[in-house]
Design an enzyme around this catalytic site. Structure first.
Site, mmCIF file in Angstrom:
data_model
loop_
_atom_site.group_PDB
_atom_site.id
_atom_site.type_symbol
_atom_site.label_atom_id
_atom_site.label_comp_id
_atom_site.label_asym_id
_atom_site.label_seq_id
_atom_site.Cartn_x
_atom_site.Cartn_y
_atom_site.Cartn_z
ATOM 1 N N ARG A 95 -8.186 -4.145 -9.097
ATOM 2 C CA ARG A 95 -7.116 -3.139 -9.244
ATOM 3 C C ARG A 95 -7.488 -2.306 -10.453
ATOM 4 O O ARG A 95 -7.555 -2.835 -11.582
ATOM 5 C CB ARG A 95 -5.760 -3.806 -9.417
ATOM 6 C CG ARG A 95 -4.691 -2.853 -9.868
ATOM 7 C CD ARG A 95 -3.295 -3.408 -9.751
ATOM 8 N NE ARG A 95 -2.855 -3.373 -8.362
ATOM 9 C CZ ARG A 95 -1.579 -3.421 -7.971
ATOM 10 N NH1 ARG A 95 -0.615 -3.522 -8.860
ATOM 11 N NH2 ARG A 95 -1.261 -3.379 -6.692
ATOM 12 N N HIS A 122 -4.624 2.524 -1.685
ATOM 13 C CA HIS A 122 -4.043 1.181 -1.690
ATOM 14 C C HIS A 122 -4.155 0.617 -0.257
ATOM 15 O O HIS A 122 -3.143 0.436 0.438
ATOM 16 C CB HIS A 122 -2.596 1.238 -2.173
ATOM 17 C CG HIS A 122 -2.050 -0.076 -2.653
ATOM 18 N ND1 HIS A 122 -2.801 -1.242 -2.673
ATOM 19 C CD2 HIS A 122 -0.813 -0.417 -3.121
ATOM 20 C CE1 HIS A 122 -2.049 -2.226 -3.143
ATOM 21 N NE2 HIS A 122 -0.852 -1.755 -3.421
ATOM 22 N N GLN A 125 -2.086 -2.417 1.010
ATOM 23 C CA GLN A 125 -0.686 -2.075 1.251
ATOM 24 C C GLN A 125 -0.531 -1.461 2.647
ATOM 25 O O GLN A 125 0.387 -1.817 3.392
ATOM 26 C CB GLN A 125 -0.207 -1.084 0.169
ATOM 27 C CG GLN A 125 1.248 -0.712 0.289
ATOM 28 C CD GLN A 125 2.182 -1.882 0.027
ATOM 29 O OE1 GLN A 125 2.082 -2.521 -1.002
ATOM 30 N NE2 GLN A 125 3.084 -2.168 0.954
ATOM 31 N N ASP A 213 8.054 5.435 -2.280
ATOM 32 C CA ASP A 213 7.317 4.805 -3.380
ATOM 33 C C ASP A 213 7.831 5.452 -4.670
ATOM 34 O O ASP A 213 8.522 6.482 -4.628
ATOM 35 C CB ASP A 213 5.802 5.020 -3.198
ATOM 36 C CG ASP A 213 4.958 4.314 -4.259
ATOM 37 O OD1 ASP A 213 5.491 3.445 -4.989
ATOM 38 O OD2 ASP A 213 3.747 4.637 -4.380
ATOM 39 N N CYS A 253 6.769 0.098 -0.761
ATOM 40 C CA CYS A 253 5.700 -0.829 -1.158
ATOM 41 C C CYS A 253 6.145 -1.743 -2.300
ATOM 42 O O CYS A 253 5.597 -2.833 -2.459
ATOM 43 C CB CYS A 253 4.454 -0.045 -1.554
ATOM 44 S SG CYS A 253 4.756 1.154 -2.862
ATOM 45 N N ARG A 281 2.128 -8.641 2.847
ATOM 46 C CA ARG A 281 0.966 -8.405 1.980
ATOM 47 C C ARG A 281 0.032 -9.614 2.024
ATOM 48 O O ARG A 281 -1.184 -9.490 2.029
ATOM 49 C CB ARG A 281 1.424 -8.132 0.532
ATOM 50 C CG ARG A 281 2.116 -6.785 0.302
ATOM 51 C CD ARG A 281 1.161 -5.630 0.559
ATOM 52 N NE ARG A 281 -0.089 -5.820 -0.159
ATOM 53 C CZ ARG A 281 -0.298 -5.465 -1.441
ATOM 54 N NH1 ARG A 281 0.656 -4.856 -2.120
ATOM 55 N NH2 ARG A 281 -1.468 -5.687 -2.021
HETATM 56 N N1 CP Z 1 3.039 -3.093 -3.743
HETATM 57 C C1 CP Z 1 2.259 -3.575 -4.730
HETATM 58 O O1 CP Z 1 1.044 -3.359 -4.751
HETATM 59 O O2 CP Z 1 2.935 -4.313 -5.651
HETATM 60 P P1 CP Z 1 2.327 -4.855 -7.046
HETATM 61 O O3 CP Z 1 2.026 -3.637 -7.869
HETATM 62 O O4 CP Z 1 3.401 -5.699 -7.616
HETATM 63 O O5 CP Z 1 1.066 -5.617 -6.742
HETATM 64 N N1 NVA Z 2 1.989 4.339 -6.384
HETATM 65 C C1 NVA Z 2 2.287 3.133 -7.107
HETATM 66 C C2 NVA Z 2 2.155 1.956 -6.217
HETATM 67 C C3 NVA Z 2 2.469 0.631 -6.830
HETATM 68 C C4 NVA Z 2 2.244 -0.523 -5.894
HETATM 69 C C5 NVA Z 2 1.352 3.003 -8.301
HETATM 70 O O1 NVA Z 2 0.162 3.328 -8.173
HETATM 71 O O2 NVA Z 2 1.809 2.614 -9.372
#
Ligand code: CP
Ligand code: NVA
Length: 297
Positions: A95, A122, A125, A213, A253, A281
């Site tokens: 990540r 993502h 997701q 989101d 999400c 997930r």
């Molecule tokens: N939706 C998602 O990726 O959640 P987190 O940021 O908690 O991993």
């Molecule tokens: N768009 C958001 C998604 C979090 C799961 C971010 O990147 O923070």
């Protein structure tokens, strides 16, 4: 070596195979006795926990690694971190802030790399989102998703996945927060029937799914005040839901910023499937890892 940096790294047929492998009954022990290094430059609840449990269910050992601990490009280069982790792990998840970081990790090409969220994409997701829509409606092709808010990493992966699944998508976003031409070209290559509008009501008219989101993604915190002003009128409310199909499903999400992009009434309401989506997930991560390990064996 196959990697998953964005959902269209898979063909439409491969994505369908991954969704099939995401059934709760499918857990081949493809990671028996093997490790998976999970590097996080940003916080996470769902992604870390779902990935760790997916690895366990496939017989493997997940290892959580903070980006700051291994020092990507500070203590050593991203490429050398990748080479190091590949000494111990059969796969790496990351990540990251910059999408180029997962591209550089994948370019080392010793073990498969899975993007667990970047500023651009993502894909895990998007897999869980499709799995959820399939569970709720029994099919994907022909369904319409209305995404309301910032056309961000989540939206981009969802649009690509929706196109690959034969769905329709409408994005309601303020000017300046819509897809750019590079995104539109990549999305068009999937054959997605896409409409972009700056009117949330027009986006959700008759839609099967309304998706939200956060307005301010991780890494954009300095823009919070400006974004709160720019996204005024783009909250998903019970009133907005009433413009959609009578059996509309609400997805997010998560994490949700309740009272900003969505009201409590919607997140906690009868149309909401956000907790099934969060559970999915784990199933989607397991399906993807099972497919990826078999593909690279
Ligand atoms: N939706 C998602 O990726 O959640 P987190 O940021 O908690 O991993
Ligand atoms: N768009 C958001 C998604 C979090 C799961 C971010 O990147 O923070």
């Amino acid at each position: 070596m196959r990697h998953l940096l964005e959902i269209d790294d898979l063909s439409a047929e491969e994505m369908a195979a991954v969704l099939k492998l995401s059934a709760p009954s499918a857990a081949p022990r493809v990671l028996e006795g093997l490790g998976m290094g999970l590097v996080f430059e940003k916080p996470s609840a769902r992604t870390r926990n779902s990935m760790e449990m997916a690895v366990v269910q496939l017989g493997g050992h997940p290892m959580y690694i903070q980006g700051s601990e291994v020092g990507m490009d500070t203590r050593e280069s991203v490429e050398d971190v990748t080479r190091t982790l590949a000494c111990y792990h059969a796969a790496i998840g990351a990540r990251v802030f910059a999408h180029s970081t997962v591209e550089r990790m994948a370019a080392v090409d010793i073990v498969p790399v899975v993007n667990m969220l970047s500023d651009q994409a993502h894909p895990l997701q998007a897999l869980a989102d499709l799995l959820t829509i399939e569970t709720v409606f029994g099919s994907l092709a022909g369904r319409t998703i209305a995404y309301v808010g910032d056309a961000n990493n989540v939206t981009r992966s969802l649009a690509l996945a929706a196109g690959m699944a034969g769905m329709t998508m409408r994005v309601g976003a303020p000017p300046g927060y819509q897809f750019d031409q590079v995104d539109l070209d990549r999305i068009a290559a999937t054959g997605l029937d896409l409409v972009v509008t700056d009117r949330p009501e027009a986006a959700v008219e008759g839609a099967d799914v309304i998706y939200a989101d956060v307005w301010t993604s991780m890494g954009q915190e300095a823009e919070t005040e400006q974004r709160l002003r720019d996204f005024e009128g783009f909250a998903v409310t019970a009133d907005l839901l009433s413009h959609a199909a009578p059996d509309v499903a609400f997805l997010h999400c998560l994490p949700a910023h309740r009272g900003e992009e969505v009201t409590d009434e919607v997140v906690d309401g009868a149309a909401s499937h956000v907790w099934l989506q969060a559970e999915n997930r784990m199933h989607a991560a397991r399906g993807l890892l099972a497919w990826l390990m078999q593909e690279n064996s």
